[in-house]
Motif scaffolding. Structure first.
Motif, short mmCIF file in Angstrom:
data_model
loop_
_atom_site.label_atom_id
_atom_site.label_comp_id
_atom_site.label_asym_id
_atom_site.label_seq_id
_atom_site.Cartn_x
_atom_site.Cartn_y
_atom_site.Cartn_z
N ASP A 1 0.92 -1.19 0.09
CA ASP A 1 0.07 0.14 0.10
C ASP A 1 1.08 1.38 0.07
OD1 ASP A 1 -1.55 2.19 0.67
OD2 ASP A 1 -2.50 1.08 2.25
N PRO A 2 0.73 2.06 -1.12
CA PRO A 2 1.80 3.28 -1.09
C PRO A 2 1.42 4.24 -0.05
CG PRO A 2 0.48 3.18 -3.08
CD PRO A 2 -0.03 1.87 -2.18
N ALA A 3 0.41 4.08 0.76
CA ALA A 3 0.20 4.95 1.97
C ALA A 3 0.72 4.46 3.28
CB ALA A 3 -1.26 5.41 2.04
N ARG A 4 1.20 3.50 3.22
CA ARG A 4 1.80 2.61 4.33
C ARG A 4 3.31 2.59 4.26
NH1 ARG A 4 -1.00 -2.46 7.31
NH2 ARG A 4 0.91 -3.32 8.38
N PRO A 5 3.83 3.10 5.48
CA PRO A 5 5.50 3.00 5.28
C PRO A 5 5.70 1.66 5.35
CG PRO A 5 4.78 4.69 7.07
CD PRO A 5 3.59 3.78 6.45
N VAL A 6 6.96 1.46 4.61
CA VAL A 6 7.67 0.04 4.60
C VAL A 6 9.08 0.15 5.35
CG1 VAL A 6 8.93 -1.54 2.80
CG2 VAL A 6 6.72 -0.26 2.38
N VAL A 7 9.45 -1.08 6.16
CA VAL A 7 10.53 -1.29 6.52
C VAL A 7 11.15 -2.46 5.99
CG1 VAL A 7 11.73 -2.14 8.80
CG2 VAL A 7 9.78 -0.75 9.02
N VAL A 8 12.26 -2.26 5.52
CA VAL A 8 12.79 -3.45 4.39
C VAL A 8 13.99 -4.07 5.22
CG1 VAL A 8 14.17 -1.73 3.15
CG2 VAL A 8 13.57 -3.93 2.16
N TYR A 9 14.19 -5.24 4.99
CA TYR A 9 15.70 -6.21 5.40
C TYR A 9 16.15 -7.11 4.36
CZ TYR A 9 13.00 -10.12 6.72
OH TYR A 9 12.24 -11.29 6.66
N CYS A 10 17.36 -7.22 4.78
CA CYS A 10 18.17 -8.39 3.83
C CYS A 10 18.84 -9.19 4.68
CB CYS A 10 18.97 -7.76 2.68
SG CYS A 10 19.49 -8.78 1.57
N TRP A 11 19.74 -9.73 4.43
CA TRP A 11 20.73 -10.82 5.30
C TRP A 11 21.17 -10.19 6.71
CZ3 TRP A 11 20.45 -15.53 5.67
CH2 TRP A 11 20.14 -16.11 4.53
N GLY A 12 21.97 -8.87 6.56
CA GLY A 12 22.41 -8.32 7.68
C GLY A 12 23.55 -7.10 7.33
N PRO A 13 24.15 -6.62 8.47
CA PRO A 13 24.93 -5.58 8.12
C PRO A 13 26.06 -5.67 7.26
CG PRO A 13 25.48 -6.38 10.28
CD PRO A 13 24.29 -7.41 9.67
N GLY A 14 26.45 -6.83 6.77
CA GLY A 14 27.43 -6.81 5.99
C GLY A 14 26.70 -6.95 4.54
N CYS A 15 25.56 -6.63 4.11
CA CYS A 15 24.94 -6.56 2.99
C CYS A 15 24.11 -5.60 2.58
CB CYS A 15 23.81 -7.84 3.09
SG CYS A 15 22.87 -7.94 1.75
N ASP A 16 24.24 -5.05 1.36
CA ASP A 16 23.65 -3.64 1.04
C ASP A 16 22.14 -4.12 0.30
OD1 ASP A 16 25.26 -1.81 1.73
OD2 ASP A 16 26.52 -1.78 -0.21
N GLY A 17 21.75 -5.34 0.19
CA GLY A 17 20.39 -5.61 -0.32
C GLY A 17 19.45 -4.69 0.16
N ALA A 18 19.20 -4.64 1.45
CA ALA A 18 18.09 -3.79 1.90
C ALA A 18 18.21 -2.20 1.57
CB ALA A 18 18.11 -4.07 3.55
N THR A 19 19.57 -1.72 1.33
CA THR A 19 19.74 -0.64 1.08
C THR A 19 19.11 -0.41 -0.50
OG1 THR A 19 21.56 -0.11 2.46
CG2 THR A 19 21.50 1.34 0.69
#
Length: 165
Positions: free
Chosen positions: A92-110
């Protein structure tokens, strides 16, 4: 030397910590406020979900095999490279998103956060990713059900309480 004077002390060297001086308080406050607008952590996400918060959507941006190994309960699975094709169908574009990937050594979430932001979504990155979610002892869903590993004493209090931060 008289009783009222003392020898000059050698100047102490500036540590690497302070070789670049800290920012002025107003600049530091602006920076840290901005940083919190872009990031959240696993403990805050877990606490919000456990309290029944429904004001954001959690997105796992990893591959399907990684998702199957375990993901945040209730998360939406949107692999980063599929975001352009699938985001509008699952978010839903009106609802904020919290995204994650593997961990701090990964830029996937970024990369996933960037892909979502460029499509108009309000997004935060969950620092620590699924690695710290698991290391802090939080439950994960898998294709076989749920599982929980004991907290890692280097990342979370063993008594199950939060760190107090």
């Amino acid at each position: 030397m008289t009783a009222t004077t003392s020898p000059a002390l050698p100047a102490s060297p500036v540590s690497r910590v302070l070789s670049v001086p800290p920012a002025e308080p107003a600049a530091a406050a602006a920076y840290f406020a901005a940083r919190l607008a872009f990031h959240t952590d696993v403990a805050d996400v877990h606490a919000a979900l456990a309290a029944g918060a429904a004001d954001f959507t959690v997105v796992d941006s990893r591959s399907t095999p990684a998702w199957d190994q375990g993901h945040v309960p209730g998360a939406v699975h949107l692999p980063t490279d599929r975001i352009p094709d699938l985001a509008d169908a699952f978010l839903d574009p009106a609802r904020p998103v919290v995204v994650y990937c593997w961990g701090p050594g990964c830029d996937g979430a970024t990369r996933a956060a960037l892909a979502l932001a460029t499509r108009g979504y309000r997004v935060k990155e969950m620092l620590g990713g699924i690695e710290y979610w698991i290391r802090e002892g939080y439950e994960v869903e898998t294709w076989e059900g749920t599982r929980t590993l004991p907290p890692d004493p280097l990342t979370a209090p063993l008594d199950g309480a939060d760190c107090g931060c």
